[in-house]
Structures are given as structure tokens and as C-alpha cells.
Design an enzyme around this catalytic site. Sequence first.
Site, PDB file in Angstrom:
ATOM      1  N   CYS A   1      27.941 -82.595 -54.903  1.00  0.00           N
ATOM      2  CA  CYS A   1      29.548 -81.809 -55.371  1.00  0.00           C
ATOM      3  C   CYS A   1      29.152 -80.576 -55.943  1.00  0.00           C
ATOM      4  CB  CYS A   1      30.024 -83.279 -56.712  1.00  0.00           C
ATOM      5  SG  CYS A   1      31.075 -84.720 -56.027  1.00  0.00           S
TER       6      CYS A   1
ATOM      7  N   GLU B   1      35.505 -75.957 -53.764  1.00  0.00           N
ATOM      8  CA  GLU B   1      34.708 -75.975 -52.037  1.00  0.00           C
ATOM      9  C   GLU B   1      35.886 -77.651 -52.070  1.00  0.00           C
ATOM     10  OE1 GLU B   1      30.688 -77.415 -52.855  1.00  0.00           O
ATOM     11  OE2 GLU B   1      30.691 -76.140 -54.830  1.00  0.00           O
TER      12      GLU B   1
HETATM   13  N1  SAH Z   1      35.522 -86.958 -60.846  1.00  0.00           N
HETATM   14  C1  SAH Z   1      36.148 -87.854 -59.729  1.00  0.00           C
HETATM   15  C2  SAH Z   1      35.877 -86.881 -58.565  1.00  0.00           C
HETATM   16  C3  SAH Z   1      34.639 -86.588 -58.508  1.00  0.00           C
HETATM   17  S1  SAH Z   1      32.940 -86.980 -58.128  1.00  0.00           S
HETATM   18  C4  SAH Z   1      35.515 -88.975 -59.630  1.00  0.00           C
HETATM   19  O1  SAH Z   1      34.223 -89.147 -60.884  1.00  0.00           O
HETATM   20  O2  SAH Z   1      34.838 -90.251 -59.646  1.00  0.00           O
HETATM   21  C5  SAH Z   1      33.270 -88.122 -56.946  1.00  0.00           C
HETATM   22  C6  SAH Z   1      32.327 -88.415 -56.894  1.00  0.00           C
HETATM   23  O3  SAH Z   1      31.129 -88.393 -56.677  1.00  0.00           O
HETATM   24  C7  SAH Z   1      31.855 -89.930 -58.196  1.00  0.00           C
HETATM   25  O4  SAH Z   1      31.758 -91.409 -57.742  1.00  0.00           O
HETATM   26  C8  SAH Z   1      30.962 -88.962 -59.079  1.00  0.00           C
HETATM   27  O5  SAH Z   1      30.244 -89.448 -59.874  1.00  0.00           O
HETATM   28  C9  SAH Z   1      30.037 -88.808 -57.612  1.00  0.00           C
HETATM   29  N2  SAH Z   1      29.009 -87.648 -57.571  1.00  0.00           N
HETATM   30  C10 SAH Z   1      28.847 -87.139 -58.075  1.00  0.00           C
HETATM   31  N3  SAH Z   1      27.691 -85.844 -58.707  1.00  0.00           N
HETATM   32  C11 SAH Z   1      27.204 -86.918 -57.855  1.00  0.00           C
HETATM   33  C12 SAH Z   1      25.793 -86.748 -57.408  1.00  0.00           C
HETATM   34  N4  SAH Z   1      25.107 -86.054 -57.636  1.00  0.00           N
HETATM   35  N5  SAH Z   1      25.241 -87.660 -55.763  1.00  0.00           N
HETATM   36  C13 SAH Z   1      25.697 -88.773 -55.975  1.00  0.00           C
HETATM   37  N6  SAH Z   1      27.225 -89.159 -56.247  1.00  0.00           N
HETATM   38  C14 SAH Z   1      28.240 -88.287 -57.490  1.00  0.00           C
END
Ligand code: SAH
Length: 345
Positions: free
Chosen positions: A331, A90
Site C-alpha cells: 500500500c 493508487e
Molecule cells: N484502512 C483499511 C484499508 C486499507 S489497508 C484497513 O486498515 O483495513 C489494507 C490492508 O493492508 C489492511 O489490513 C492493512 O493493515 C494492510 N497493510 C497495510 N500495509 C501493509 C504492509 N506493509 N504489509 C502487510 N499488510 C499491510
Amino acid sequence: MDIKSLTKEELQKELKEMGLPGFRADQLYQWMHVKLVRTYDEMTNLPKDMREMLEKTRPLVTLKAERVQESIIDGTKKFLFELPDGNMVESVFMRYKHGNSVCISSQVGCRMGCRFCASTLDGLERNLTPSEMLDQIYEITRTVGERISNVVVMGTGEPMDNYDNLLRFITLITDENGLNISGRNITVSTCGIVPGIKKMAEEHLAITLALSLHATTDEKRKQLMPIANSYSIAELMDACSYYFEKTGRRITFEYSLVGGVNDSEEDATELSALAGPLKCHVNLIPVNPIKERDYTRSNKEAILAFRDRLEKNGINVTIRREMGRDIDGACGQLRRRRMAEDIDD
Ligand code: SAH
């Protein structure tokens, strides 16, 4: 390494080995990385036999938009791309006042296991190649017909877990002979892989690093993020100050607010103590609940009180504006939904 993942110098060498003159590499590079064509057929100033030979021996990596969802609230577009091997990732296109931004994925799935994240529920399938990261941006540029000025590596995957391909991707996307996106307009988000942060600090890139912190004590962080078992917050802060020292770039702390878990006044005070000395920017993300987990988002009052406390402590803080709420914004949700449809079929 596929042809779209090669730097211009590498491409020149490769074509030379195929017995082709240097200017052909310049033309080919421009077709791939500036004109952004999808096929060799469209590269009309290359001889037909060269195009046919390339087609046979070096298939061009081009992503296919399997599905596009557009938000009626803010025009955000979510793309589900099919990779050459049939896997899917995505990407999200967002229009801001300061320019167009694309959020790309760096892996198919993820093995980091963060509890609130949908991208990691089925583990890691494989790394994305540099060309597969690039083509998310290229295909969106082709479809939308507008220049992309900002790139965030914040989609599915942990970029530091795919370090070499990530670096090559950054080299290519910032190349003045390619799309020439400024390093300053690129943000790489990591769950906090300390050796990766340190290594990145030494690359002399002007990019912004975002650290997904989400908790201020090791104990609490371990409950949300398994990676916290490998690296302590103290080690993380050391790595962040090293990054700041080496690059002069301020780090962003991402902090997803989970109701009753990490949104208390005490949490805000502790977060201020971590962010203050490093002059970090804090980006608060009201957690996007996923149905597989029972985490809930903090209520509005708690979110605002949390922000106010940080501000009082002199921290530069923003609450992430939610984009595309009506189109599986969180995500990995769109990909998962598509995969579930396949299982239903
Ligand atoms: N692996 C990397 C990048 C991808 S996630 C990282 O951990 O930073 C991108 C951001 O979205 C990260 O800060 C992650 O913790 C956050 N994230 C993932 N799922 C989420 C959700 N359901 N609600 C809020 N933030 C989320």
C-alpha cells in the site's frame, strides 16, 4: 457534488432543474456509468449545446493514469492515477481464476497511522469523492478492456473515515443501471472504527466486511495500530457479531504477520478464540516491509505453523497470495516513490 457522484434519481432532478427532459438523464447516466466514456464530447447522442453547457458548468471527473506498472510474474497491474486537483492515488488490477479484481483507494493518504503501512506516513490529504472511487474502476476497465467482477476497498485510506462517500460509491457501483457489480463481490476493509461497522450493519448491503485485526490483545494492537487506543478488541468483537447478526455475512479478519511481534503459537491460539465464535475467515498477510520502519516479515516456517494452528482449531484460514511483488505491491509505495521523484526534480 459532481455529476458522476449523483444517483440516477438525483441526476434526473438536476437535469430537470436545468430544463432538460428526463430521457437525457438516462442517456447521460449510461454514458458515464455503463459506456464509461472519458469526456462529454464522446456522448454523441446528446445535443452539442447540452454537452458544451455541461462541460462549462459541470466538469466531468475523469482520472488520468499517470503511470502503469505491470508485473511480469502474474500480470498484476498497478495504476497511479492523477486526480482533477493533481493529487495521486493508487489502484491495483488483479486477474484471478474466479474473475478480475480491482483494489481501490478511498482517500488521498490516511490518518490512521498503522505502523507498518506506507500509505499513512504523510497523513491524510483529503477524502476521495464517490466519482473518484468509481473512476479508478472505470479507467481500469477502459484500459484493460475486460469486465471487473470484484472490488476491494483495500488501497490507501480508511473507508470508514470517508463513510458517506463510500456508501454513495457502493450504491453507484452496485446499481443495475450502472456497472451492476454484485454487493457480494465487494469487500470493504477497515482498521476497526466501531461506529462505522455498526452503521454499515444497518445499511442492508450484501458486502463483505474485512477487519484489520493484526493482534489479539489490546496492548499489542496499540503498538501496531493507534486506532486501538480508541476501540478495544472486546468492542470490536461486539461490533463484528452485530454486523454478522444484521447481515448474515461472515467477516474476514486480516492479520499481517510481523516477525517476532504477533506470530507466536500463543498468538495463533488467541486468534482462534476470537475468530471461532464469529465463524470468521482469517486471511494471513505476510507483512510487506517498508523502508521507513524496521518491521520484518515472519519466516516461512512461522507462517505455515501459524496457519496450521488455526486450521487445527477449526478456523477457515488462507495465506494471502502475493501479487505483483515486483511492482511496489505494498500500500502506498508507488505514490510515495512518485512524490519523492517530484522532490528530487
Ligand atoms: N484502512 C483499511 C484499508 C486499507 S489497508 C484497513 O486498515 O483495513 C489494507 C490492508 O493492508 C489492511 O489490513 C492493512 O493493515 C494492510 N497493510 C497495510 N500495509 C501493509 C504492509 N506493509 N504489509 C502487510 N499488510 C499491510
